[in-house]
Design a protein around this motif. Structure first.
Motif, short mmCIF file in Angstrom:
data_model
loop_
_atom_site.label_atom_id
_atom_site.label_comp_id
_atom_site.label_asym_id
_atom_site.label_seq_id
_atom_site.Cartn_x
_atom_site.Cartn_y
_atom_site.Cartn_z
N UNK A 268 93.02 23.93 12.74
CA UNK A 268 92.27 23.41 13.66
C UNK A 268 91.18 24.06 14.44
N UNK A 269 91.18 25.38 14.50
CA UNK A 269 90.23 26.17 15.02
C UNK A 269 88.88 26.21 14.24
N UNK A 270 89.27 26.16 12.94
CA UNK A 270 88.21 26.15 11.79
C UNK A 270 87.54 24.91 11.97
N UNK A 271 88.33 23.94 11.95
CA UNK A 271 87.70 22.46 11.98
C UNK A 271 86.71 22.20 13.03
N UNK A 272 87.10 22.83 14.27
CA UNK A 272 86.36 22.89 15.38
C UNK A 272 85.40 23.67 15.92
N UNK A 273 85.05 24.38 14.72
CA UNK A 273 83.97 25.49 14.85
C UNK A 273 84.44 26.46 15.98
N UNK A 274 85.58 26.97 15.81
CA UNK A 274 86.23 28.19 16.84
C UNK A 274 86.11 29.53 15.89
N UNK A 275 85.48 30.40 15.79
CA UNK A 275 85.52 31.47 15.29
C UNK A 275 86.72 32.40 15.25
N UNK A 276 87.48 32.63 13.99
CA UNK A 276 88.54 33.38 14.06
C UNK A 276 88.14 34.51 13.00
N UNK A 277 89.46 35.66 12.82
CA UNK A 277 88.86 36.61 11.83
C UNK A 277 89.02 35.76 10.36
N UNK A 278 88.71 36.28 9.40
CA UNK A 278 88.77 35.57 8.06
C UNK A 278 90.12 35.52 7.67
N UNK A 279 90.69 34.55 7.49
CA UNK A 279 92.13 34.35 7.01
C UNK A 279 92.29 33.77 5.62
N UNK A 280 93.16 34.19 5.11
CA UNK A 280 93.64 33.53 3.66
C UNK A 280 95.04 33.13 3.58
N UNK A 281 95.37 32.27 2.75
CA UNK A 281 96.91 31.74 2.75
C UNK A 281 97.04 31.25 1.09
N UNK A 293 90.84 40.20 -1.55
CA UNK A 293 89.30 40.45 -1.80
C UNK A 293 88.79 39.50 -0.53
N UNK A 294 89.53 38.22 -0.69
CA UNK A 294 88.68 37.01 0.17
C UNK A 294 88.63 37.53 1.60
N UNK A 295 89.42 38.50 2.18
CA UNK A 295 89.29 38.64 3.47
C UNK A 295 88.83 40.03 3.69
N UNK A 296 88.02 40.41 2.78
CA UNK A 296 87.30 41.80 2.82
C UNK A 296 88.19 43.09 2.28
#
Length: 456
Positions: A268-281, A293-296
């Motif tokens: 929801x945060x990503x959809x609404x342009x709210x910046x979060x630390x790069x997250x993977x699942x 690798x995807x999260x640096x």
């Protein structure tokens, strides 16, 4: 020396000029200056003199009584608290009565809500007047419960307000007690309901909520839900039932459920342009290396999807350690998020307390040495902080996206600007009230009044 009176380790003090009929004090000859519990402190001018307006809740564990006071400001001093933290305190001078003696003393104004006594009587007040016998109590004067109730009778408000339910699990938690006190202070009737002792009748004609023993819970105007994670499913079912009965719930079941699902909330945060630390699942262990690798890469954070208060959060310092932890969680079918580690934050984050779309208080949390999470429940230290307009807007938007009327929004400062860590739908009050001196419990009750268009 023979003319000095014996004073006990605990005594009742009266401050006639401040309008305080009785306040229990700890007698402490180790402290130089006396101290009194004070909130909402403001400096005012009377002619050319500085005075201080403040409020005192003189009865321990009862902030439903708050007495407005004024006294002349005589000094500002750096005082080291019992926890070893130095802070500036305002010093006032006023008359105190102990038994049949009245004399002037200096008082530092301090937030003593977490202390056992609302007042401390220091040695400057004792010098050349008393000898302390720490084995005795109330040698000057003693007030029993009946006398205290009589003295404070004019301050007790008649319950003519709203009927509110606090839906939680532990009535003795600081946050729950504060909310109860704040509601009573504003003249409302508030009842504590244990989530696990309530049950429902689902019926199109006569739906009900009952409490242990068969008591029907009805006629509530509002419910304040503070649901612990282990009873989220059942607690949200109860909230939906209250909503079906036409009761206003300060946080909805849907909002709480969304906030507890970290993956859904992050989407929801990503959809609404709210910046979060790069997250993977990811689901498959075959994708672990690319996920890292995807999260640096390491160091990185591994979170359980439904963790709270910093529990279920792991820092993996190397890629190899990250692979081992991630695959271990996957092997037992536990859902996790993998998130980039913001090294420049240095173990600090910001908690913003949002009520009805407004940031009412904010604090900075510093992790304990050797820890990476700044959570107070795990030894973190809190201090007041002035947030930027960008951080304020981020906190407000995050609460709005989840549709939370009350939220604790956690933000981290990075080289890319402020990033949202997570949003808590049942944020604790103790750390942020003590750090900021703000009466957040009162803000929550006022928000309910505004929502229901109730005026005192």
């Amino acid at each position: 020396m023979t003319d000095l009176k014996i004073i006990g380790s605990e005594e009742w003090c009266v401050f006639e000029n401040l309008g305080i009929p009785a306040i229990k004090a700890r007698v402490d000859s180790g402290a130089k200056t006396s101290s009194i519990q004070a909130t909402n402190i403001k400096i005012i001018m009377k002619g050319t003199q500085e005075w201080v307006k403040f409020e005192v809740s003189p009865l321990q564990e009862n902030r439903s009584i708050s007495i407005p006071c004024q006294a002349r400001l005589v000094d500002r001093r750096m005082v080291k608290s019992s926890s070893g933290i130095s802070e500036e305190r305002l010093v006032v001078r006023t008359a105190v009565t102990l038994g049949d003696e009245t004399f002037e003393i200096e008082l530092t104004l301090a937030n003593r809500d977490t202390m056992e006594f609302r007042m401390l009587l220091g040695r400057e007040a004792l010098n050349e007047r008393y000898i302390v016998n720490p084995a005795l109590n109330y040698q000057i004067q003693d007030f029993d419960e009946a006398v205290i109730n009589q003295k404070y009778a004019p301050y007790f408000k008649e319950k003519t307000g709203l009927k509110i339910a606090l839906l939680a699990s532990n009535p003795n938690l600081y946050s729950n007690k504060r909310i109860m006190e704040a509601a009573e202070a504003r003249g409302h009737e508030i009842v504590f309901l244990n989530v696990e002792l309530a049950y429902m009748k689902l019926d199109a004609h006569s739906p009900e909520i009952r409490y242990r023993g068969g008591n029907i819970l009805n006629a509530f105007d509002a419910v304040i839900p503070r649901i612990k994670p282990s009873v989220t499913f059942y607690g949200c079912a109860l909230i939906r039932q209250f909503d079906n009965l036409g009761v206003y719930c300060q946080n909805t079941a849907e909002a709480i459920t969304q906030s507890r699902d970290k993956l859904f909330a992050s989407q929801l945060f990503s959809k609404n342009d709210i910046h979060i630390p790069i997250t993977g699942f990811a689901k498959s262990p075959m994708d672990t290396k690319d996920l890292i690798k995807m999260v640096n890469g390491a160091p990185l954070i591994i979170k359980l999807l439904e963790s709270t208060q910093g529990k279920g959060v792991v820092l993996a310092e190397t890629n190899k350690a990250a692979e081992s932890v991630i695959n271990a969680f996957k092997s037992v079918n536990t859902n996790i998020l993998v998130q980039e580690f913001i090294k420049e934050a240095n173990g600090q984050d910001i908690r913003c307390f949002v009520v009805n779309g407004k940031v009412v208080a904010s604090m900075q949390r510093q992790a304990e040495k050797g820890e990476f999470r700044a959570n107070i429940h795990q030894g973190g230290k809190a201090s007041i902080i002035r947030i930027t307009s960008e951080e304020r807007k981020l906190a407000q938007k995050a609460a709005k996206v989840l549709n939370l009327a009350v939220a604790g929004v956690d933000i981290i400062r990075s080289n890319k600007g402020p990033l949202l860590l997570e949003v808590n739908s049942s944020p604790g009050l103790e750390g942020i009230e003590n750090a900021t001196g703000k009466d957040i419990a009162n803000e929550m009750i006022v928000a309910i009044e505004k929502k229901l268009r109730f005026s005192i």
